[in-house]
Design an enzyme around this catalytic site. Structure first.
Site, PDB file in Angstrom:
ATOM      1  N   GLY A  46       0.833  -1.198   0.000  1.00 52.32           N
ATOM      2  CA  GLY A  46       0.000   0.000   0.000  1.00 52.32           C
ATOM      3  C   GLY A  46       0.865   1.244   0.000  1.00 52.32           C
ATOM      4  O   GLY A  46       2.031   1.194   0.422  1.00 52.32           O
ATOM      5  N   GLN A  51       2.984  10.140   1.167  1.00 50.47           N
ATOM      6  CA  GLN A  51       4.287   9.465   1.278  1.00 50.47           C
ATOM      7  C   GLN A  51       5.200   9.781   0.093  1.00 50.47           C
ATOM      8  O   GLN A  51       6.405   9.549   0.163  1.00 50.47           O
ATOM      9  CB  GLN A  51       4.102   7.940   1.354  1.00 50.47           C
ATOM     10  CG  GLN A  51       3.464   7.456   2.645  1.00 50.47           C
ATOM     11  CD  GLN A  51       3.310   5.955   2.636  1.00 50.47           C
ATOM     12  OE1 GLN A  51       2.330   5.440   2.115  1.00 50.47           O
ATOM     13  NE2 GLN A  51       4.275   5.252   3.186  1.00 50.47           N
ATOM     14  N   CYS A  94       5.630  -0.146   7.097  1.00 53.02           N
ATOM     15  CA  CYS A  94       5.276   1.004   6.272  1.00 53.02           C
ATOM     16  C   CYS A  94       6.486   1.389   5.437  1.00 53.02           C
ATOM     17  O   CYS A  94       7.610   1.387   5.941  1.00 53.02           O
ATOM     18  CB  CYS A  94       4.883   2.166   7.186  1.00 53.02           C
ATOM     19  SG  CYS A  94       4.460   3.663   6.304  1.00 53.02           S
ATOM     20  N   LEU A  95       6.252   1.732   4.174  1.00 59.28           N
ATOM     21  CA  LEU A  95       7.377   2.098   3.307  1.00 59.28           C
ATOM     22  C   LEU A  95       8.072   3.371   3.794  1.00 59.28           C
ATOM     23  O   LEU A  95       9.227   3.602   3.461  1.00 59.28           O
ATOM     24  CB  LEU A  95       6.900   2.276   1.853  1.00 59.28           C
ATOM     25  CG  LEU A  95       6.424   0.983   1.174  1.00 59.28           C
ATOM     26  CD1 LEU A  95       5.897   1.279  -0.223  1.00 59.28           C
ATOM     27  CD2 LEU A  95       7.537  -0.054   1.119  1.00 59.28           C
ATOM     28  N   HIS A 136      -4.730   1.514   7.171  1.00 61.77           N
ATOM     29  CA  HIS A 136      -3.379   2.073   7.347  1.00 61.77           C
ATOM     30  C   HIS A 136      -3.145   3.213   6.354  1.00 61.77           C
ATOM     31  O   HIS A 136      -2.643   4.281   6.718  1.00 61.77           O
ATOM     32  CB  HIS A 136      -2.364   0.933   7.154  1.00 61.77           C
ATOM     33  CG  HIS A 136      -0.925   1.336   7.121  1.00 61.77           C
ATOM     34  ND1 HIS A 136       0.021   0.808   7.982  1.00 61.77           N
ATOM     35  CD2 HIS A 136      -0.242   2.200   6.321  1.00 61.77           C
ATOM     36  CE1 HIS A 136       1.210   1.352   7.717  1.00 61.77           C
ATOM     37  NE2 HIS A 136       1.078   2.193   6.709  1.00 61.77           N
ATOM     38  N   GLU A 137      -3.535   2.997   5.085  1.00 60.27           N
ATOM     39  CA  GLU A 137      -3.315   4.033   4.061  1.00 60.27           C
ATOM     40  C   GLU A 137      -4.197   5.248   4.308  1.00 60.27           C
ATOM     41  O   GLU A 137      -3.758   6.385   4.128  1.00 60.27           O
ATOM     42  CB  GLU A 137      -3.546   3.472   2.656  1.00 60.27           C
ATOM     43  CG  GLU A 137      -2.660   2.290   2.258  1.00 60.27           C
ATOM     44  CD  GLU A 137      -1.190   2.461   2.594  1.00 60.27           C
ATOM     45  OE1 GLU A 137      -0.683   3.605   2.561  1.00 60.27           O
ATOM     46  OE2 GLU A 137      -0.537   1.457   2.931  1.00 60.27           O
ATOM     47  N   HIS A 140      -2.770   7.582   6.747  1.00 61.96           N
ATOM     48  CA  HIS A 140      -1.741   8.482   6.216  1.00 61.96           C
ATOM     49  C   HIS A 140      -2.351   9.810   5.768  1.00 61.96           C
ATOM     50  O   HIS A 140      -1.710  10.853   5.848  1.00 61.96           O
ATOM     51  CB  HIS A 140      -1.043   7.855   5.000  1.00 61.96           C
ATOM     52  CG  HIS A 140       0.106   6.939   5.340  1.00 61.96           C
ATOM     53  ND1 HIS A 140       1.240   7.376   5.968  1.00 61.96           N
ATOM     54  CD2 HIS A 140       0.295   5.612   5.106  1.00 61.96           C
ATOM     55  CE1 HIS A 140       2.087   6.355   6.117  1.00 61.96           C
ATOM     56  NE2 HIS A 140       1.532   5.267   5.611  1.00 61.96           N
TER      57      HIS A 140
HETATM   58 NI    NI Z   1       2.364   3.337   5.547  1.00 61.46          NI
END
Ligand code: NI
Length: 173
Positions: A46, A51, A94-95, A136-137, A140
């Site tokens: 995701g 991000q 998370c990235l 989660h996304e 953000h």
């Molecule tokens: Ni994330």
């Protein structure tokens, strides 16, 4: 198609609230395609627009496994319109927080309303991993990271490690 640079925490840009999109333009469709490429390249399941430096309410996700066909979601203005009281624990990453993981508890099932890449309104019923990923996304877009769901002690530990890593990267670069 391009791979976009991913912002690493701690970074104030990851703590902002993202803006609603009023029209799905070709530029935003291109951004969503680039976000998917960036996510697959990372690899991750995701990615949210903030991000990659865009404070817009846009997310992408694909929780299919390697041997399955790709099953990408591209969502504009995603919104949780129902969530189960039953919870589900998952070790999230998370990235923007590379190599950091922690158990987070979230509703096991959610219904999400969003606009697709053509601007049409859609809903999806998600459970378990897809539900975790989409929640989660969407977090953000509110400037919330998965570490905001864990104890301050664990959160500070993870953020300290990332800060140190960023400093080392700067020196190496
Ligand atoms: Ni994330």
């Amino acid at each position: 198609m391009s791979i976009l640079p991913i912002i690493i925490a701690p970074d104030p840009r990851l703590k902002n609230k993202s803006e609603l999109v009023d029209k799905v333009t070709p530029e935003l469709v291109k951004l969503m395609d680039d976000m998917l490429d960036t996510m697959y390249d990372a690899p991750g399941i995701g990615l949210a627009a903030p991000q990659v430096g865009f404070q817009k309410r846009i997310i992408v996700a694909d929780v299919s496994t390697q041997d399955e066909k790709r099953d990408p979601y591209q969502m504009v203005n995603p919104e949780v319109i129902w969530s189960s009281t039953e919870l589900f624990d998952y070790e999230e990453g998370c990235l923007s927080l590379p190599d950091q993981y922690a158990d987070v508890s979230r509703p096991k099932r959610v219904k999400i309303k969003y606009l697709d890449r053509t601007g049409s309104s859609q809903t999806v019923d998600a459970e378990e991993l897809l539900a975790v990923c989409l929640q989660h996304e969407i977090d953000h877009l509110e400037g919330v990271l998965f570490v905001d769901h864990i104890t301050k002690l664990k959160r500070d530990l993870i953020l300290r490690k990332l800060k140190k890593m960023k400093k080392l990267d700067k020196k190496a670069g």
